[in-house]
Design an enzyme around this catalytic site. Structure first.
Site, PDB file in Angstrom:
ATOM      1  N   HIS A 160       1.869 -75.935  80.199  1.00  0.00           N
ATOM      2  CA  HIS A 160       1.564 -75.187  80.622  1.00  0.00           C
ATOM      3  C   HIS A 160       1.758 -73.910  81.655  1.00  0.00           C
ATOM      4  CE1 HIS A 160      -2.393 -77.711  78.815  1.00  0.00           C
ATOM      5  NE2 HIS A 160      -1.527 -78.193  79.721  1.00  0.00           N
ATOM      6  N   SER A 281      21.838 -51.377  82.154  1.00  0.00           N
ATOM      7  CA  SER A 281      20.356 -50.880  81.707  1.00  0.00           C
ATOM      8  C   SER A 281      21.790 -49.258  82.467  1.00  0.00           C
ATOM      9  CB  SER A 281      19.888 -50.743  82.819  1.00  0.00           C
ATOM     10  OG  SER A 281      18.775 -49.788  82.520  1.00  0.00           O
ATOM     11  N   LYS A 287      20.302 -53.664  86.478  1.00  0.00           N
ATOM     12  CA  LYS A 287      20.238 -54.913  85.983  1.00  0.00           C
ATOM     13  C   LYS A 287      20.866 -55.520  84.735  1.00  0.00           C
ATOM     14  CE  LYS A 287      16.258 -55.460  84.223  1.00  0.00           C
ATOM     15  NZ  LYS A 287      15.447 -54.494  83.525  1.00  0.00           N
ATOM     16  N   GLU A 294      17.732 -62.997  74.129  1.00  0.00           N
ATOM     17  CA  GLU A 294      16.320 -61.903  73.175  1.00  0.00           C
ATOM     18  C   GLU A 294      16.257 -61.136  71.671  1.00  0.00           C
ATOM     19  OE1 GLU A 294      14.908 -58.689  76.852  1.00  0.00           O
ATOM     20  OE2 GLU A 294      17.404 -59.242  76.853  1.00  0.00           O
TER      21      GLU A 294
END
Ligand code: ARG
Length: 464
Positions: A160, A281, A287, A294
């Site tokens: 979980h 970024s 970043k 992804e």
């Protein structure tokens, strides 16, 4: 580009094809990528026709020579593809006739584009499966190497997505290895049904020429000729199966991606992906984004979509060939490109990841990950499991209140909840004690991880 009535089938037509319809029905823009398989199939067909006495040896040699020049032209970027010639098959055949004259027109004897295209796609998919198999193996080799390095690294195991029990990072990586082993087998299995030869089925019913399918079958490396001509030219179940195997593989890669994305976040900070696999970024200078995992996660959608496209394409089609089937190629090719790209990126990136062992360990120390070990300890001392569960539950509640993990409490603190607890409890409350106690095949103990890596290596060796 000229749009005269088609040379190959124009005989019964009284007007040229409408210019838009010619473009609408053409497939050459996307099926030209099968040019090698198309030529390979034609060489085998011409060779067989000569054995069968349909072509002379001179005709065969002229055809093979012409096709080999065409292949060179294509590969040198000199070949002019024509939409008026519809597809890769007719483009190459027309070029052959332009090159060697009337003999070129004999190549299509005893053959139809229906068995030709089905043969080409199967050859193409077979070749691509072989590339995919070797990329899966490369990724798995990387995982074994990394798992061996990380056999002793302790991290929290989750259920979980909540801290459950400590595991070794090597063990976690070997879970990925197992998923990929099944993917590998699915492609091997798919390949068996791909590698059946449609050639000889002709348009749908077979041919009146004395063809010898065993010869083309052997020349093209197929396992067997297709048993039924109607089935051979029409079904694309093998492409559906390929997309199904690809979808499961992509699903597995999304699971790995998700974990990589989580682990690189500041909140987890379990791993570092080398800069060459990440981007920044344009507005936030701090970043560093895990773009590769992804994108792999996102690209799964294309492959699942292609599986659905092909299932729908095939649904309710009456025997035998229908033009619908021309729509098989773009989904199939994109699934192939996507899977190969994702595998390549992963096989390069995953073995290069750096673990942040201290952070993993810290995380495992928080979250009461050895609570089950304490319960098992009490059971070994004679307490029924349900009672032990209750005792540990209370200890955890105390830990939450006092801000201490179980291993950080004193013996006296622990004994508030049960006097069965003795000084030896600290052996099981340590992370090392917890993982090394799970010492059986499939367990997380470092020695088991090393043994599983060794077995994994010999499994990979058996593939070649
Ligand atoms: N381009 C066609 C395809 O991809 C080749 C077969 C065409 N056959 C036909 N009878 N029109 O399916």
């Amino acid at each position: 580009m000229s749009n005269k009535t088609n040379q190959q089938w124009g005989g019964r037509f009284n007007e040229p094809t409408d210019a838009f319809v010619a473009r609408f029905t053409a497939s050459v823009e996307f099926d030209q990528r099968m040019y090698r398989q198309d030529i390979q199939g034609s060489v085998a067909h011409a060779t067989m026709l000569t054995e069968a006495g349909v072509l002379t040896e001179e005709e065969r040699d002229a055809i093979i020579q012409g096709l080999s020049e065409i292949q060179q032209d294509i590969e040198a970027g000199r070949f002019e593809w024509s939409i008026a010639l519809e597809d890769v098959h007719m483009n190459i055949e027309a070029a052959l006739t332009a090159k060697i004259g009337i003999t070129g027109k004999k190549l299509h004897t005893g053959r139809s584009r229906n068995d030709q295209v089905a043969t080409d796609i199967r050859l193409y998919v077979r070749d691509e499966i072989d590339l995919i198999l070797s990329e899966i193996t490369r990724l798995q080799e990387g995982l074994l190497m990394l798992a061996e390095q990380e056999a002793d690294t302790i991290m929290p195991g989750f259920t979980h997505l909540q801290t459950a029990q400590p595991v070794t990072f090597g063990h976690h990586l070997l879970a990925w290895f197992e998923m990929l082993s099944r993917d590998y087998e699915r492609f091997v299995d798919t390949r068996k049904r791909v590698n059946i030869m449609p050639l000889g089925a002709a348009a749908l019913a077979g041919t009146t020429y004395p063809i010898q399918r065993e010869i083309t079958c052997k020349l093209l490396g197929f396992d067997a000729p297709a048993e039924n001509s109607l089935d051979a030219v029409s079904d694309r179940d093998f492409a559906i199966e390929f997309c199904a195997a690809s979808s499961v593989l992509m699903m597995h890669m999304t699971r790995m991606s998700e974990e990589l994305v989580l682990w690189t976040s500041a909140q987890f900070n379990f791993i570092n992906l080398p800069d060459r696999f990440c981007t920044g970024s344009s507005i936030m200078p701090q970043k560093k984004n895990p773009d590769v995992p992804e994108l792999v996660r996102g690209k799964s959608g294309r492959v699942y979509g292609h599986l659905m496209s092909l299932l729908t394409l095939m649904k309710s089609q009456p025997l035998a060939y229908n033009k619908d089937n021309q729509e098989d190629k773009e989904p199939l090719f994109d699934a192939i490109d996507t899977v190969k790209g994702c595998l390549r990126a992963f096989a390069d990136m995953v073995p290069a990841l750096e673990s942040r062992k201290e952070n993993m360990r810290e995380a495992a120390l928080r979250g009461f990950s050895t609570a089950t070990d304490l319960a098992d300890y009490l059971v070994r001392k004679g307490m029924p499991f349900r009672d032990a569960h209750e005792v540990v539950g209370k200890s955890v509640a105390y830990g939450i209140e006092s801000g201490k993990d179980l291993g950080e409490m004193s013996l006296e603190e622990l004994q508030q909840f049960s006097d069965t607890i003795g000084a030896d409890v600290f052996e099981v409350l340590t992370l090392e004690g917890s993982v090394s106690a799970r010492n059986h095949i499939g367990g997380t103990a470092p020695s088991q991880v090393r043994a599983a890596v060794a077995r994994g290596k010999s499994r990979l060796q058996q593939r070649v």
